[in-house]
Design an enzyme around this catalytic site. Structure first.
Site, PDB file in Angstrom:
ATOM      1  CG  HIS A 131     -18.115  18.597  -6.121  1.00  0.00           C
ATOM      2  ND1 HIS A 131     -19.385  19.125  -6.074  1.00  0.00           N
ATOM      3  CD2 HIS A 131     -17.560  19.099  -7.259  1.00  0.00           C
ATOM      4  CE1 HIS A 131     -19.591  19.909  -7.128  1.00  0.00           C
ATOM      5  NE2 HIS A 131     -18.502  19.887  -7.866  1.00  0.00           N
ATOM      6  NE  ARG A 158     -20.281  18.598 -10.629  1.00  0.00           N
ATOM      7  CZ  ARG A 158     -21.485  18.613 -10.057  1.00  0.00           C
ATOM      8  NH1 ARG A 158     -22.193  17.483  -9.963  1.00  0.00           N
ATOM      9  NH2 ARG A 158     -22.008  19.725  -9.598  1.00  0.00           N
ATOM     10  CG  HIS A 164     -16.346  21.280 -16.869  1.00  0.00           C
ATOM     11  ND1 HIS A 164     -16.742  22.554 -16.523  1.00  0.00           N
ATOM     12  CD2 HIS A 164     -16.520  20.533 -15.752  1.00  0.00           C
ATOM     13  CE1 HIS A 164     -17.137  22.574 -15.266  1.00  0.00           C
ATOM     14  NE2 HIS A 164     -16.998  21.354 -14.776  1.00  0.00           N
ATOM     15  CG  ASN A 203     -22.175  18.304  -3.773  1.00  0.00           C
ATOM     16  OD1 ASN A 203     -21.449  18.487  -4.741  1.00  0.00           O
ATOM     17  ND2 ASN A 203     -21.751  18.473  -2.531  1.00  0.00           N
TER      18      ASN A 203
END
Length: 325
Positions: free
Chosen positions: A64, A60, A191, A92
């Protein structure tokens, strides 16, 4: 003969190829710091074995980082008295973690090859190594990214998809990053591991869907009952988390897509992939053909890892990942 992961890393690091003219190259550190990828792999492996949740966090983190200002390591920079950095934006904080693992890798790399390996590249390698630890996935990662000097929380707005996005909004955002709808569905498979805070989805998913005061009709009723028990409407806690994939929450696999077929997508931005003919077809293909998804996931990660990169004389090689030089 079966190669160990460390041997495979070494083999990949000596396979050289320029990608898309972006200045990125597989085996970028093969001459300047040949042990770099092995060191990062060792750090990540130890961290994931100690805490399997680390794998999702590092994948992740790469996502990001790349979606905000490109893959430049700006996600790692700490806030200061005069600036709120990306890592402290609502998108975040407190959900993103794993920064200490990047620090550990950077410290070992600086001791071995000072001033050579960028923090942005460490994040990219760590994401690949996390995918390997969590699901056995493997792909060659290009190096050569330089570190950015700017990190602003305000830059996350409009660049990171909230859990409330529908399939059209997701498609448009990914297209802005030069990623196709197929890339989007493929990368959503990340995910399959990790967790989400109840506060990120519970109100919209099963307490007040679209202001109706009821449950999202796209959610499996039995699954919704299980989630309501874990995320009661009366709770104001922002620390309660539930797994994104209830079937195999710590294994990176295609069970995420199986969940979607049975309306067990935790986030609206997950389940929405079944609301469109094109994306639902891709979900079904991924659920049925895990080997194809694994291969495509690596390719999509490489593509994502080249978003708006700094190369050559651009940016810098940070001495510490949390602070620009």
């Amino acid at each position: 003969m079966t190669l160990s992961f460390a041997a495979l890393i070494l083999l990949l690091s000596f396979t050289s190829s320029i990608v898309d003219g972006a200045g990125l190259k597989v085996g970028y550190y093969s001459n300047t710091c040949p042990e770099a990828e092995g060191i990062i792999s060792d750090v990540v492996g130890k961290a994931v074995r100690a805490n399997p949740g680390v794998a999702a966090a590092l994948i992740r983190m790469h996502f990001h980082d790349c979606f905000v200002r490109g893959c430049d390591g700006s996600i790692l920079i700490d806030s200061t008295a005069g600036n709120i950095a990306e890592k402290d934006s609502p998108a975040n904080n407190p959900s993103l973690s794993g920064f200490d693992i990047i620090d550990t890798a950077k410290s070992r790399l600086e001791a071995k090859c000072p001033g050579v390996i960028s923090c942005a590249d460490i994040v990219a390698f760590a994401a690949r190594d996390s995918a390997h630890q969590a699901g056995g996935l493997m792909w060659a990662v290009e190096g050569g990214r330089r570190d950015g000097r700017i990190s602003r929380a305000s830059d996350t707005r409009g660049n990171l998809p909230p859990p409330s996005f529908d399939v059209n909004q997701l498609t448009q955002l990914f297209a802005k990053k030069h990623l196709s709808q197929e890339d989007m569905v493929t990368l959503s498979g990340a995910h399959s591991i990790g967790v989400s805070h109840c506060s990120s989805f519970s109100a919209d998913r099963f307490y007040n869907f679209s202001g109706s005061g009821g449950q999202d009709p796209s959610m499996n009723p039995r699954y919704a009952l299980q989630l309501k028990a874990k995320c009661p409407a009366s709770s104001s806690s922002s620390t309660i988390v539930v797994p994104l994939d209830p079937l195999t929450p710590t294994k990176l696999d295609v069970k995420y897509y199986v969940d979607l077929e049975y309306k067990r997508g935790l986030l609206k931005s997950d389940q929405t992939l079944m609301s469109d003919d094109a994306t639902s077809r891709l979900v079904k293909i991924n659920a049925k053909y895990p080997t194809t998804w694994r291969r495509n996931f690596g390719r999509a990660m490489v593509k994502m890892g080249s978003i708006d990169v700094l190369t050559g004389s651009q940016g810098e090689i940070r001495r510490q990942c949390r602070v620009p030089n």
